[in-house]
Motif scaffolding. Structure first.
Motif, short mmCIF file in Angstrom:
data_model
loop_
_atom_site.label_atom_id
_atom_site.label_comp_id
_atom_site.label_asym_id
_atom_site.label_seq_id
_atom_site.Cartn_x
_atom_site.Cartn_y
_atom_site.Cartn_z
N PRO A 168 0.82 -1.22 0.00
CA PRO A 168 0.00 0.00 0.00
C PRO A 168 0.85 1.27 0.00
O PRO A 168 1.93 1.30 0.60
N ILE A 169 0.33 2.28 -0.67
CA ILE A 169 0.97 3.58 -0.71
C ILE A 169 0.30 4.50 0.30
O ILE A 169 -0.93 4.50 0.46
N PHE A 170 1.11 5.29 0.98
CA PHE A 170 0.63 6.31 1.90
C PHE A 170 1.06 7.66 1.36
O PHE A 170 2.25 7.88 1.10
N GLY A 171 0.11 8.57 1.16
CA GLY A 171 0.47 9.89 0.64
C GLY A 171 -0.61 10.43 -0.27
O GLY A 171 -1.79 10.35 0.00
N GLY A 172 -0.18 11.00 -1.41
CA GLY A 172 -1.10 11.51 -2.41
C GLY A 172 -1.18 13.02 -2.49
O GLY A 172 -1.48 13.58 -3.54
N LEU A 173 -0.94 13.72 -1.37
CA LEU A 173 -1.03 15.18 -1.35
C LEU A 173 0.35 15.79 -1.13
O LEU A 173 1.17 15.26 -0.38
N GLU A 174 0.59 16.92 -1.78
CA GLU A 174 1.86 17.63 -1.60
C GLU A 174 1.84 18.38 -0.28
O GLU A 174 0.87 19.08 0.03
N ARG A 175 2.91 18.28 0.46
CA ARG A 175 2.94 18.89 1.80
C ARG A 175 2.83 20.41 1.75
O ARG A 175 2.33 21.03 2.70
N LEU A 176 3.27 21.03 0.64
CA LEU A 176 3.20 22.49 0.51
C LEU A 176 2.08 22.92 -0.43
O LEU A 176 2.02 24.08 -0.83
N GLY A 177 1.18 21.98 -0.77
CA GLY A 177 0.07 22.27 -1.66
C GLY A 177 -1.16 22.76 -0.91
O GLY A 177 -1.06 23.45 0.11
N VAL A 178 -2.33 22.35 -1.39
CA VAL A 178 -3.58 22.88 -0.82
C VAL A 178 -3.78 22.46 0.64
O VAL A 178 -4.46 23.15 1.39
N ILE A 179 -3.15 21.36 1.03
CA ILE A 179 -3.31 20.94 2.42
C ILE A 179 -2.68 21.96 3.36
O ILE A 179 -3.10 22.12 4.51
N ALA A 180 -1.69 22.69 2.86
CA ALA A 180 -1.02 23.70 3.68
C ALA A 180 -1.63 25.09 3.50
O ALA A 180 -1.83 25.81 4.48
N SER A 181 -1.96 25.44 2.25
CA SER A 181 -2.34 26.83 1.99
C SER A 181 -3.72 27.02 1.38
O SER A 181 -4.19 28.16 1.26
N GLY A 182 -4.38 25.94 0.99
CA GLY A 182 -5.69 26.08 0.37
C GLY A 182 -6.83 26.08 1.38
O GLY A 182 -6.63 25.90 2.58
N SER A 183 -8.03 26.26 0.88
CA SER A 183 -9.22 26.19 1.72
C SER A 183 -9.60 24.72 1.95
O SER A 183 -9.07 23.82 1.30
N ILE A 184 -10.52 24.51 2.86
CA ILE A 184 -11.00 23.14 3.10
C ILE A 184 -11.61 22.56 1.84
O ILE A 184 -11.36 21.40 1.49
N GLU A 185 -12.40 23.36 1.14
CA GLU A 185 -13.05 22.86 -0.07
C GLU A 185 -12.03 22.56 -1.17
O GLU A 185 -12.18 21.59 -1.91
N GLU A 186 -11.00 23.39 -1.27
CA GLU A 186 -9.94 23.12 -2.25
C GLU A 186 -9.20 21.84 -1.89
O GLU A 186 -8.85 21.04 -2.78
N ALA A 187 -8.98 21.64 -0.61
CA ALA A 187 -8.29 20.42 -0.17
C ALA A 187 -9.14 19.19 -0.46
O ALA A 187 -8.63 18.16 -0.91
N LYS A 188 -10.43 19.28 -0.22
CA LYS A 188 -11.32 18.15 -0.50
C LYS A 188 -11.35 17.84 -2.00
O LYS A 188 -11.39 16.67 -2.39
N ALA A 189 -11.34 18.88 -2.81
CA ALA A 189 -11.33 18.66 -4.26
C ALA A 189 -10.06 17.93 -4.69
O ALA A 189 -10.09 17.08 -5.58
N GLU A 190 -8.93 18.25 -4.03
CA GLU A 190 -7.68 17.56 -4.34
C GLU A 190 -7.74 16.11 -3.87
O GLU A 190 -7.22 15.20 -4.53
N VAL A 191 -8.38 15.87 -2.72
CA VAL A 191 -8.58 14.50 -2.23
C VAL A 191 -9.39 13.70 -3.24
O VAL A 191 -9.09 12.52 -3.51
#
Length: 349
Positions: A282-305
Motif C-alpha cells: 500500500p501507498i501512503f500519501g497523495g497530497l503535496e505537503r506544501l500544496g492545498v493541504i497547507a495553503s488552500g481552503s478546506i473545499e480546495e483540499a477536498k477537491a484535491e482529495v
C-alpha cells in the motif's frame, strides 16, 4: 507477533460476503479500532471502503511532558489513524576537519535515546490499545548531517575518505538500531523509517551504493524484524529524485507501507496506482505537503482529495509526501481526514 498479523489478514481475506458487509458498516463508525483499520489496508486481496488518513507536523515542544501532550492533542483533534511520534533528538556534533575524522563517530547506546523513548512510552500507554504507535526514524545519513553540523562541506569530507565515512554510517546505523530496539521494548508498534538515498547534494552514486545503501537498508531490516507494521518514507528533502523509476531502487527494503515523493526533477509526476503495483505494498500519501493541504481552503483540499482517491488503489492511506508546515490549520486537517474516511462510501459509482 507477525504470525498474529498473518492470522488476522487470513481471517479478513476469508470472510463471507455477509461478514464483510457487517465489517464495512462497523468500519464507518468511530468505535472501530484504528489498528484494525490499518491492518485491513495491508490485506490487498480485497478493496477497502474505509480510507485511513494521517498528516504530520512538528510541534513547538520537542521532548518531555509537553511534547507528549502536543502529540495527544494533535491525534485527538485530527482523528488520524495512527500515532506518529516525531524524532526530536540529535547526535552530538563532532569536529571533523578531514575525511579521516569520520573515525571519531561512535555507536550510541540505548541510554542516549532515553528522552525520545520516554515520549514513545507515554503515548503507547495512552493510545497503544487504540492505534499503532509509529515513531519517526531518521536515516544514518541524516545523523551524519547532524554529526557534522552546518557550514561544512559534507560531500568534500566524504570524498576525502569514503571508507572512513562508510564506517561512520555503519556506526550511526547501529546507533539507530539501538533506538529501534529500545523504542519497541517501550511501546512502539513499528516505525516510520526515513531514507535519504536521493540526496545527491551529499552523495555520489558510487558512495551511496558502496558505503551507505547497505546500512540505510539495515534500519528497515531491523524495523521489519521487530515491528508489527512499518512505513518507509522515501525522502527527497533537498534533492528531488530524477523520476519514478529512481524510487524502485528501494523496492527491496522490507516494509509494510511506502510513503513516496509525488514530483520529480525531470518534470514528471507519480502515478499512485502504478507505484502501488510496482512496490507490491500500500501507498501512503497523495497530497503535496506544501500544496492545498497547507495553503488552500478546506473545499480546495477536498477537491484535491477527490482527484487523489479517484486515481489511487482501493488499499491506500491518504497523507502528504512529507511533513506539512507547522502552522497548518488543524481544523482543516480534521476536515480532510474525516472526508477521506467515508470517501469510498459516498463516491460509489
Amino acid at each position: 507477533m507477525k504470525q498474529i498479523i498473518k492470522s488476522t489478514l487470513a481471517v479478513i481475506a476469508l470472510a463471507t460476503i455477509s461478514n464483510q458487509a457487517v465489517l464495512a458498516q462497523s468500519v464507518a463508525t468511530s468505535k472501530v479500532n484504528s489498528r484494525e483499520r490499518i491492518l485491513q489496508v495491508l490485506d490487498q486481496s480485497r478493496p477497502n471502503d474505509y480510507v485511513p488518513a494521517a498528516f504530520f507536523l512538528h510541534f513547538e515542544n520537542k521532548l518531555g511532558r509537553k511534547a507528549v501532550q502536543d502529540h495527544k492533542d494533535f491525534y485527538r483533534a485530527t482523528n488520524m489513524d495512527f500515532v506518529k511520534v516525531f524524532y526530536e533528538i540529535s547526535v552530538p556534533q563532532i569536529d571533523i576537519k578531514s575525511g579521516k575524522d569520520w573515525a571519531k563517530v561512535p555507536v550510541y547506546g540505548e541510554d542516549f535515546f532515553a528522552p525520545q523513548v520516554a515520549v514513545i512510552e507515554d503515548l503507547a500507554r495512552e493510545f497503544g490499545d487504540e492505534a499503532f504507535i509509529l515513531p519517526t526514524v531518521y536515516s544514518p545519513l541524516a545523523l551524519a548531517h547532524q554529526t557534522l553540523g552546518r557550514g561544512k562541506d559534507l560531500k568534500k569530507l566524504i570524498e576525502e575518505d569514503p571508507k572512513a565515512f562508510g564506517q561512520a554510517i555503519k556506526n550511526l546505523s547501529l546507533s539507530i538500531e539501538n533506538y529501534l530496539r529500545s523504542a519497541r521494548k517501550h511501546g512502539a508498534d513499528g516505525f516510520y523509517v526515513s531514507s535519504q538515498g536521493g540526496d545527491g547534494n551529499s552523495l555520489s552514486p558510487k558512495v551511496w551504493k558502496e558505503q551507505v545503501r547497505q546500512w540505510d537498508k539495515h534500519v528497515s531490516e531491523v524495523a521489519n524484524e521487530i515491528g508489527i507494521i512499518n512505513i518507509l518514507h522515501i525522502c527527497d528533502y533537498g534533492t528531488p529524485f530524477k523520476n519514478a523509476e529512481a524510487l524502485y531502487d528501494f523496492a527491496d527494503y522490507p516494509t509494510s507501507i511506502i510513503n513516496v515523493p509525488l514530483k520529480f526533477s525531470d518534470g514528471s509526476t507519480l502515478n499512485l496506482k502504478e507505484a502501488q503495483q510496482r512496490f507490491g505494498r500500500p501507498i501512503f500519501g497523495g497530497l503535496e505537503r506544501l500544496g492545498v493541504i497547507a495553503s488552500g481552503s478546506i473545499e480546495e483540499a477536498k477537491a484535491e482529495v477527490d482527484k487523489v482517491l479517484e486515481n489511487a488503489s482501493p488499499n491506500f492511506i491518504l497523507g502528504a509526501d512529507c511533513t506539512v508546515p507547522g502552522e497548518t490549520d488543524w481544523e482543516k486537517l480534521r476536515a480532510v481526514i474525516d472526508y477521506a474516511h467515508t470517501w469510498r462510501q459516498t463516491h460509489k459509482k
